[in-house]
Design an enzyme around this catalytic site. Structure first.
Site, PDB file in Angstrom:
ATOM      1  N   HIS A 107       0.861  -1.183   0.000  1.00  0.00           N
ATOM      2  CA  HIS A 107       0.000   0.000   0.000  1.00  0.00           C
ATOM      3  C   HIS A 107       0.899   1.236   0.000  1.00  0.00           C
ATOM      4  CE1 HIS A 107      -3.722   2.149   0.550  1.00  0.00           C
ATOM      5  NE2 HIS A 107      -3.062   2.944   1.382  1.00  0.00           N
ATOM      6  N   ASP A 148      -6.729  -3.045   3.472  1.00  0.00           N
ATOM      7  CA  ASP A 148      -5.554  -2.396   4.078  1.00  0.00           C
ATOM      8  C   ASP A 148      -5.453  -2.551   5.599  1.00  0.00           C
ATOM      9  OD1 ASP A 148      -5.045  -1.422   1.489  1.00  0.00           O
ATOM     10  OD2 ASP A 148      -6.315   0.318   1.835  1.00  0.00           O
ATOM     11  N   GLU A 177       9.015   1.387  -3.419  1.00  0.00           N
ATOM     12  CA  GLU A 177       8.418   0.098  -3.793  1.00  0.00           C
ATOM     13  C   GLU A 177       9.439  -0.773  -4.517  1.00  0.00           C
ATOM     14  OE1 GLU A 177       3.719   1.264  -4.009  1.00  0.00           O
ATOM     15  OE2 GLU A 177       4.841   1.397  -5.869  1.00  0.00           O
TER      16      GLU A 177
HETATM   17  C1  GAR Z   1       1.357   1.058  -6.333  1.00  0.00           C
HETATM   18  O1  GAR Z   1       1.830   2.312  -5.922  1.00  0.00           O
HETATM   19  C2  GAR Z   1       0.753   0.309  -5.164  1.00  0.00           C
HETATM   20  O2  GAR Z   1       1.362   0.592  -3.952  1.00  0.00           O
HETATM   21  C3  GAR Z   1      -0.658   0.823  -5.205  1.00  0.00           C
HETATM   22  O3  GAR Z   1      -0.998   0.912  -6.559  1.00  0.00           O
HETATM   23  C4  GAR Z   1       0.178   1.219  -7.305  1.00  0.00           C
HETATM   24  C5  GAR Z   1       0.253   0.251  -8.459  1.00  0.00           C
HETATM   25  O4  GAR Z   1       1.284   0.612  -9.339  1.00  0.00           O
HETATM   26  N1  GAR Z   1      -1.558  -0.056  -4.483  1.00  0.00           N
HETATM   27  C6  GAR Z   1      -2.637   0.387  -3.848  1.00  0.00           C
HETATM   28  O5  GAR Z   1      -2.971   1.562  -3.842  1.00  0.00           O
HETATM   29  C7  GAR Z   1      -3.445  -0.691  -3.133  1.00  0.00           C
HETATM   30  N2  GAR Z   1      -4.403  -0.105  -2.234  1.00  0.00           N
HETATM   31  P1  GAR Z   1       1.796  -0.439 -10.399  1.00  0.00           P
HETATM   32  O6  GAR Z   1       0.578  -1.025 -11.122  1.00  0.00           O
HETATM   33  O7  GAR Z   1       2.638   0.369 -11.354  1.00  0.00           O
HETATM   34  O8  GAR Z   1       2.587  -1.492  -9.677  1.00  0.00           O
END
Ligand code: GAR
Length: 198
Positions: A107, A148, A177
């Site tokens: 998250h 979450d 990340e």
């Molecule tokens: C990421 O920043 C992840 O942390 C977030 O969505 C993005 C996906 O990016 N997740 C959430 O918000 C879950 N509640 P990506 O598709 O480029 O990996």
């Protein structure tokens, strides 16, 4: 010889995290990204999977929520851990029951702040700007039946400057990340020590 741990990555959108995880474990004898499962037809993660040479499977919301199709597929593939990488559906009970403490989510905030329904991706960073936060970060956690809320495994932080836009924050979060999500997954599935934020 211990069996190679099989991961299924679930994603809904762009898929940068899915790609980073796949690249990190590429050629790893202990951990394998077996499949990427996505729930939005036009999700760019499917293109990324193709480029990476990893199978991508599409299941719509109904298959997830109202059938055992996804669970049967995960069992067929002998999946050990389910990794949510930008997956925006609530994980259904049948999958959570079959994978106790083995569904892991990332998250883009310091939970319990900025969690819950509707708090995903850019919405989170916009709320962080609106509230004049001075720091934010990422949380990697075990998934339970709520959005979450499961046990936190790892958090990393970054500062938020008064001049930062939601896009600026998104860029910082993506760096965190990239740096930590694959390493935290490795620590969990191979039961090794967690990384520490540098
Ligand atoms: C990421 O920043 C992840 O942390 C977030 O969505 C993005 C996906 O990016 N997740 C959430 O918000 C879950 N509640 P990506 O598709 O480029 O990996």
């Amino acid at each position: 010889m211990p069996k190679q741990i099989q991961l299924a990555i679930l994603a809904s959108g762009n898929g940068t995290n899915a790609q980073q995880i796949a690249e990190y474990f590429s050629g790893n004898p202990d951990v394998n990204v077996n499949v990427i499962i996505y729930n939005k037809r036009d999700a760019y993660v499917a293109t990324r999977a193709e480029k990476l040479g990893i199978e991508a499977r599409y299941y719509n919301k109904r298959s997830f929520m109202e059938s055992d199709d996804v669970l049967s597929f995960l069992r067929e593939r002998k999946i050990d851990y389910v990794i949510l990488a930008g997956f925006l559906l609530l994980v259904p009970e049948n999958i959570l029951k079959a994978f106790p403490n083995r569904v892991i989510n990332i998250h883009p905030a310091l939970l319990p702040k900025y969690g819950g329904k509707g708090m995903y991706g850019h919405n989170v960073h916009e709320a962080v700007v609106a509230n004049h936060e001075t720091e934010t970060g990422i949380t990697i956690h075990i998934v339970d039946h709520r959005y979450d809320c499961g046990t936190t495994l790892f958090q990393a932080r970054c500062s938020v400057l008064p001049t930062d836009s939601a896009d600026d924050i998104a860029a910082k979060i993506h760096l965190l990340e990239k740096e930590y999500f694959p390493r935290v997954i490795e620590a969990v599935v191979l039961k090794k020590p967690m990384p520490k934020q540098d």
